[in-house]
Design a protein around this motif. Structure first.
Motif, PDB file in Angstrom:
ATOM      1  N   GLY A 168       0.761  -1.354  -0.117  1.00  0.00           N
ATOM      2  CA  GLY A 168      -0.096   0.047  -0.022  1.00  0.00           C
ATOM      3  C   GLY A 168       0.779   1.325   0.173  1.00  0.00           C
ATOM      4  N   LYS A 169       2.195   1.055  -0.228  1.00  0.00           N
ATOM      5  CA  LYS A 169       3.022   2.296   0.050  1.00  0.00           C
ATOM      6  C   LYS A 169       3.385   2.658  -1.444  1.00  0.00           C
ATOM      7  CE  LYS A 169       4.308   1.575   4.727  1.00  0.00           C
ATOM      8  NZ  LYS A 169       5.345   1.282   5.932  1.00  0.00           N
ATOM      9  N   GLY A 170       2.792   2.256  -2.588  1.00  0.00           N
ATOM     10  CA  GLY A 170       3.368   2.551  -3.858  1.00  0.00           C
ATOM     11  C   GLY A 170       3.626   4.058  -4.289  1.00  0.00           C
ATOM     12  N   ASP A 171       2.586   4.877  -3.698  1.00  0.00           N
ATOM     13  CA  ASP A 171       2.476   6.210  -4.213  1.00  0.00           C
ATOM     14  C   ASP A 171       3.382   6.745  -3.410  1.00  0.00           C
ATOM     15  OD1 ASP A 171       0.035   5.802  -5.613  1.00  0.00           O
ATOM     16  OD2 ASP A 171      -1.327   6.422  -4.115  1.00  0.00           O
ATOM     17  N   GLU A 172       3.916   6.529  -2.062  1.00  0.00           N
ATOM     18  CA  GLU A 172       4.895   7.186  -1.526  1.00  0.00           C
ATOM     19  C   GLU A 172       6.237   6.840  -2.366  1.00  0.00           C
ATOM     20  OE1 GLU A 172       5.006   5.768   2.604  1.00  0.00           O
ATOM     21  OE2 GLU A 172       2.905   5.979   2.698  1.00  0.00           O
ATOM     22  N   ARG A 173       6.527   5.516  -2.821  1.00  0.00           N
ATOM     23  CA  ARG A 173       7.724   5.342  -3.396  1.00  0.00           C
ATOM     24  C   ARG A 173       7.962   6.026  -4.670  1.00  0.00           C
ATOM     25  NH1 ARG A 173       5.895  -0.226  -1.936  1.00  0.00           N
ATOM     26  NH2 ARG A 173       6.970  -0.694  -0.072  1.00  0.00           N
ATOM     27  N   THR A 174       6.409   6.074  -5.510  1.00  0.00           N
ATOM     28  CA  THR A 174       6.345   6.864  -6.832  1.00  0.00           C
ATOM     29  C   THR A 174       6.767   8.535  -6.500  1.00  0.00           C
ATOM     30  OG1 THR A 174       4.932   5.544  -7.772  1.00  0.00           O
ATOM     31  CG2 THR A 174       4.955   7.555  -8.733  1.00  0.00           C
ATOM     32  N   LYS A 175       6.279   9.213  -5.257  1.00  0.00           N
ATOM     33  CA  LYS A 175       7.039  10.456  -5.139  1.00  0.00           C
ATOM     34  C   LYS A 175       8.525  10.485  -4.934  1.00  0.00           C
ATOM     35  CE  LYS A 175       5.882  14.065  -1.728  1.00  0.00           C
ATOM     36  NZ  LYS A 175       7.261  14.234  -1.069  1.00  0.00           N
ATOM     37  N   LEU A 176       9.077   9.422  -4.146  1.00  0.00           N
ATOM     38  CA  LEU A 176      10.514   9.521  -4.260  1.00  0.00           C
ATOM     39  C   LEU A 176      11.120   9.167  -5.453  1.00  0.00           C
ATOM     40  CD1 LEU A 176      10.812   7.177  -0.923  1.00  0.00           C
ATOM     41  CD2 LEU A 176      11.414   9.718  -1.164  1.00  0.00           C
ATOM     42  N   MET A 177      10.383   8.507  -6.205  1.00  0.00           N
ATOM     43  CA  MET A 177      10.970   8.097  -7.645  1.00  0.00           C
ATOM     44  C   MET A 177      11.236   9.272  -8.523  1.00  0.00           C
ATOM     45  SD  MET A 177       9.414   5.360 -10.226  1.00  0.00           S
ATOM     46  CE  MET A 177       8.131   6.209 -10.737  1.00  0.00           C
ATOM     47  N   TRP A 178       9.951  10.125  -8.170  1.00  0.00           N
ATOM     48  CA  TRP A 178      10.331  11.389  -9.286  1.00  0.00           C
ATOM     49  C   TRP A 178      11.024  12.515  -8.530  1.00  0.00           C
ATOM     50  CZ3 TRP A 178       4.409  10.767 -10.826  1.00  0.00           C
ATOM     51  CH2 TRP A 178       4.225  10.159 -11.857  1.00  0.00           C
ATOM     52  N   GLU A 179      11.322  12.655  -7.413  1.00  0.00           N
ATOM     53  CA  GLU A 179      12.151  13.566  -6.722  1.00  0.00           C
ATOM     54  C   GLU A 179      13.617  13.559  -7.224  1.00  0.00           C
ATOM     55  OE1 GLU A 179      11.830  13.845  -2.422  1.00  0.00           O
ATOM     56  OE2 GLU A 179       9.707  13.887  -2.549  1.00  0.00           O
ATOM     57  N   ASN A 180      14.213  14.641  -7.430  1.00  0.00           N
ATOM     58  CA  ASN A 180      15.600  14.970  -7.778  1.00  0.00           C
ATOM     59  C   ASN A 180      16.349  15.213  -6.583  1.00  0.00           C
ATOM     60  OD1 ASN A 180      18.117  15.258  -9.113  1.00  0.00           O
ATOM     61  ND2 ASN A 180      17.241  16.797 -10.521  1.00  0.00           N
ATOM     62  N   ALA A 181      17.348  14.468  -6.251  1.00  0.00           N
ATOM     63  CA  ALA A 181      18.240  14.597  -5.299  1.00  0.00           C
ATOM     64  C   ALA A 181      19.513  15.517  -5.335  1.00  0.00           C
ATOM     65  CB  ALA A 181      18.567  13.106  -4.409  1.00  0.00           C
ATOM     66  N   GLY A 182      19.411  15.976  -6.440  1.00  0.00           N
ATOM     67  CA  GLY A 182      20.819  16.809  -6.578  1.00  0.00           C
ATOM     68  C   GLY A 182      20.738  17.674  -7.882  1.00  0.00           C
ATOM     69  N   ASP A 183      21.342  18.587  -8.014  1.00  0.00           N
ATOM     70  CA  ASP A 183      21.426  19.442  -9.126  1.00  0.00           C
ATOM     71  C   ASP A 183      21.707  18.802 -10.319  1.00  0.00           C
ATOM     72  OD1 ASP A 183      21.673  21.504 -10.674  1.00  0.00           O
ATOM     73  OD2 ASP A 183      23.418  22.471  -9.725  1.00  0.00           O
ATOM     74  N   THR A 184      21.012  18.926 -11.371  1.00  0.00           N
ATOM     75  CA  THR A 184      21.524  18.100 -12.783  1.00  0.00           C
ATOM     76  C   THR A 184      21.509  19.187 -13.802  1.00  0.00           C
ATOM     77  OG1 THR A 184      18.947  17.486 -12.893  1.00  0.00           O
ATOM     78  CG2 THR A 184      20.562  15.994 -12.206  1.00  0.00           C
ATOM     79  N   LYS A 185      21.647  20.423 -13.454  1.00  0.00           N
ATOM     80  CA  LYS A 185      21.923  21.736 -14.048  1.00  0.00           C
ATOM     81  C   LYS A 185      20.827  21.762 -15.562  1.00  0.00           C
ATOM     82  CE  LYS A 185      25.872  21.521 -12.075  1.00  0.00           C
ATOM     83  NZ  LYS A 185      26.125  22.202 -10.926  1.00  0.00           N
ATOM     84  N   GLY A 186      19.776  21.297 -14.920  1.00  0.00           N
ATOM     85  CA  GLY A 186      18.675  21.577 -16.011  1.00  0.00           C
ATOM     86  C   GLY A 186      18.586  20.618 -17.115  1.00  0.00           C
ATOM     87  N   ALA A 187      19.486  19.617 -17.194  1.00  0.00           N
ATOM     88  CA  ALA A 187      19.519  18.631 -18.402  1.00  0.00           C
ATOM     89  C   ALA A 187      18.009  17.928 -18.387  1.00  0.00           C
ATOM     90  CB  ALA A 187      20.557  17.475 -17.976  1.00  0.00           C
ATOM     91  N   ALA A 188      17.904  17.742 -19.635  1.00  0.00           N
ATOM     92  CA  ALA A 188      16.349  17.033 -20.054  1.00  0.00           C
ATOM     93  C   ALA A 188      16.361  15.663 -19.574  1.00  0.00           C
ATOM     94  CB  ALA A 188      16.156  17.363 -21.406  1.00  0.00           C
ATOM     95  N   GLN A 189      15.384  15.226 -18.950  1.00  0.00           N
ATOM     96  CA  GLN A 189      14.818  14.126 -18.305  1.00  0.00           C
ATOM     97  C   GLN A 189      16.006  13.608 -17.535  1.00  0.00           C
ATOM     98  OE1 GLN A 189      12.946  11.603 -21.166  1.00  0.00           O
ATOM     99  NE2 GLN A 189      12.411  13.101 -22.695  1.00  0.00           N
ATOM    100  N   VAL A 190      16.593  14.259 -16.641  1.00  0.00           N
ATOM    101  CA  VAL A 190      17.765  13.785 -15.875  1.00  0.00           C
ATOM    102  C   VAL A 190      17.415  14.031 -14.482  1.00  0.00           C
ATOM    103  CG1 VAL A 190      19.994  13.736 -15.360  1.00  0.00           C
ATOM    104  CG2 VAL A 190      19.517  14.018 -17.567  1.00  0.00           C
ATOM    105  N   TRP A 191      17.555  13.015 -13.409  1.00  0.00           N
ATOM    106  CA  TRP A 191      17.373  13.256 -11.982  1.00  0.00           C
ATOM    107  C   TRP A 191      17.760  12.253 -11.376  1.00  0.00           C
ATOM    108  CZ3 TRP A 191      12.734  12.136 -14.968  1.00  0.00           C
ATOM    109  CH2 TRP A 191      12.164  11.064 -14.334  1.00  0.00           C
ATOM    110  N   HIS A 192      18.350  12.508 -10.032  1.00  0.00           N
ATOM    111  CA  HIS A 192      18.756  11.506  -9.181  1.00  0.00           C
ATOM    112  C   HIS A 192      17.569  10.735  -8.355  1.00  0.00           C
ATOM    113  CE1 HIS A 192      23.085  12.814  -9.659  1.00  0.00           C
ATOM    114  NE2 HIS A 192      22.635  13.808  -9.694  1.00  0.00           N
ATOM    115  N   SER A 193      17.089   9.832  -8.966  1.00  0.00           N
ATOM    116  CA  SER A 193      15.927   9.393  -8.131  1.00  0.00           C
ATOM    117  C   SER A 193      16.257   8.954  -6.741  1.00  0.00           C
ATOM    118  CB  SER A 193      15.448   8.028  -8.800  1.00  0.00           C
ATOM    119  OG  SER A 193      14.240   7.395  -8.257  1.00  0.00           O
ATOM    120  N   LYS A 194      15.190   9.243  -5.970  1.00  0.00           N
ATOM    121  CA  LYS A 194      15.174   8.916  -4.419  1.00  0.00           C
ATOM    122  C   LYS A 194      14.666   7.573  -4.106  1.00  0.00           C
ATOM    123  CE  LYS A 194      15.321  13.481  -2.412  1.00  0.00           C
ATOM    124  NZ  LYS A 194      14.819  14.428  -1.272  1.00  0.00           N
ATOM    125  N   LEU A 195      14.066   7.049  -5.241  1.00  0.00           N
ATOM    126  CA  LEU A 195      13.537   5.434  -5.086  1.00  0.00           C
ATOM    127  C   LEU A 195      14.542   4.645  -4.346  1.00  0.00           C
ATOM    128  CD1 LEU A 195      10.901   3.621  -5.507  1.00  0.00           C
ATOM    129  CD2 LEU A 195      12.152   2.987  -7.630  1.00  0.00           C
TER     130      LEU A 195
END
Length: 507
Positions: A168-195
């Protein structure tokens, strides 16, 4: 030698040069070891440069205008898929299984299609369903597998999605999955996933294959198994800490990274600037399938994250290889590593994939290790992943149930056979980039020709003199002889074209 097991490991959108032993600044110790202990095909191409046609061709051994999946969004007919290499090997006594991303059928469809991969139909498959599917007796699947989209919530989805949401915690995981844990300089479709990596589909794919190798298979039968990782496909969302493994400042950039259409066939510009004709999916195609020009700083972020995705997969390959040793299967298992297609990854100022068949997109890794396979051998003859089905049937004493456009790689592995060329084709409908194209590519050891059969336009590159593919020699007087030879290869296609199939949606 007793009948060997076959273990095919694939990734999605992994270009052929992005491995440590190829000289790139990427950490792939297990793939490097596999290459050192096996044979590397250094001029292997994909039979089509997008996922669904390429995967259908790997399974069937046929070019896309014969099996019918000539673009993404078209389903492989079940009656064809069931006669692919998995069905052929099963008929010869092999136990067949599949783990991970399949993509033989379309995920995002206009209406439910009834296939287990269709998001609109997946809920009709019970939790107990494990196949058969496309000739594989046992399957454990994920749907889509690329984290631009959230994993489907049960009862929709398949095996991975049910684990992802099981507490039942899939939504919480998805929120972490889409969060960027670092500066990626505005690069397209790039993030450090927190999943957390325990919930990522990369280790899940390896986990399920390992469990089956330990406890699920019939020890009295040889097996033919396909383990399919969905990365390093975009979005470039490698999870921490793997996303930090390669410092963007240290990655290698392509020599030519300026976008230019000068001297190129007309469709290069049209594909990047045209309006997709399918209104239902035009916004997705533009946002997800096209990346605008990036600065060098942004390109470094994309490459570093891609390298992290590949290293994450490399680690899982090491785990699988260890289980082969643990189960005493390593001495009689042929292991093959491939990708379905590559990625421009900055070459010519382009990222992702499309109808510009530069080497970074066209060429794919192919490493083979196993009994009778020479260690440290490099084969530079032009081959294709289209050849895998015929190869598996050769080693497994199986009879292919479909006409094969590929041929066994065994003479190249065990001897000094030669090949003249390898083929690639793609029939694009206007829904993708706004124009229809009927592309044919042939690659020899020294040259590559791509032609559009509709307009007659084309491009020809001398890969020895011009490895960066800067100068299009198509229709130049000094190349007419070699062009005529390659056009002859195009004309020698082994089957007549099927008519256009109606897309059931978009991939």
């Amino acid at each position: 030698m007793t009948t060997p097991n076959i273990l095919l490991i694939s990734s999605d959108q992994h270009r052929a040069d992005c491995m440590g032993f190829k000289g790139r600044k990427i950490k792939t110790p297990h793939l490097d070891q596999l290459a050192g202990e096996g044979t590397v095909f250094d001029a292997c191409i994909t039979p089509s440069v997008v996922c669904q046609p390429a995967r259908a061709s790997i399974l069937t051994g046929q070019l896309c205008r014969t099996h019918g999946v000539h673009d993404n969004g078209i389903d492989l007919p079940a009656e064809t898929g069931e006669k692919g290499f998995a069905g052929s090997m099963a008929a010869a006594g092999y136990q067949t299984s599949y783990f991970g991303k399949a993509h033989f059928s379309t995920y995002h469809t206009y209406e439910p299609t009834g296939t287990p991969e269709c998001l609109r139909s997946s809920a009709s498959f019970p939790d107990t369903w494990n196949g058969p599917y496309m000739g594989f007796e046992h399957v454990e699947l994920m749907l889509v597998g690329h984290n631009w989209w959230a994993p489907e919530k049960p009862p929709a989805g398949q095996h991975y999605e049910r684990v992802y949401h099981m507490d039942g915690k899939g939504d919480e995981r998805t929120k972490l999955m889409w969060e960027n844990a670092g500066d990626t300089k505005g690069a397209a479709q790039v993030w450090h996933s927190k999943l957390p990596v325990a919930y990522h589909n990369t280790p899940w794919t390896a986990d399920r294959a390992i469990e089956w190798l330990r406890h699920g298979r019939d020890a009295h039968k040889p097996f033919c198994t396909w383990v399919s990782f969905p990365d390093p496909h975009h979005p470039f969302d490698c999870p921490e800490p793997w996303s930090r493994l390669h410092d963007p400042k240290d990655v290698d950039l392509p020599e030519n990274r300026e976008r230019s259409y000068e001297g190129k066939p007309w469709w290069h510009k049209a594909a990047m600037e045209g309006e997709p004709a399918d209104p239902k999916f035009a916004d997705i195609r533009k946002a997800y399938s096209r990346i605008p020009p990036q600065t060098d700083e942004q390109l470094r972020e994309i490459i570093a994250n891609t390298y992290g995705q590949i290293s994450f997969i490399d680690h899982q390959i090491g785990r699988i290889m260890n289980v082969l040793m643990e189960q005493e299967l390593d001495k009689n298992t042929i292991v093959i590593y491939i990708s379905d297609h590559g990625d421009w990854l900055g070459d010519h100022g382009l990222i992702l994939k499309g109808p510009m068949h530069y080497e970074g997109l066209l060429k794919v890794p192919m490493i083979v290790k196993g009994p009778g396979v020479p260690a440290g051998k490099v084969v530079d003859e032009p081959v294709s992943t289209l050849d895998l089905g015929a190869t598996f049937c050769d080693y497994g004493n199986a009879e292919a149930q479909l006409t094969q456009h590929g041929s066994s790689l065994r003479p190249l592995i065990e001897g000094d056979a030669t090949r003249s060329f390898a083929r690639n084709e793609w029939g694009l409908l206007p829904g993708r980039v706004g124009v229809a194209l009927e592309l044919r590519t042939v690659r020899t050891r020294t040259h590559k020709l791509t032609v559009d059969l509709i307009s007659g336009a084309g491009e020809l590159y001398d890969l020895e003199a011009d490895p960066d593919e800067m100068t299009n020699l198509f229709d130049m007087p000094q190349t007419l002889e070699i062009q005529a030879t390659l056009q002859g290869y195009v004309a020698s296609r082994p089957q007549d074209m099927l008519p256009d199939q109606t897309p059931v949606g978009t991939a």
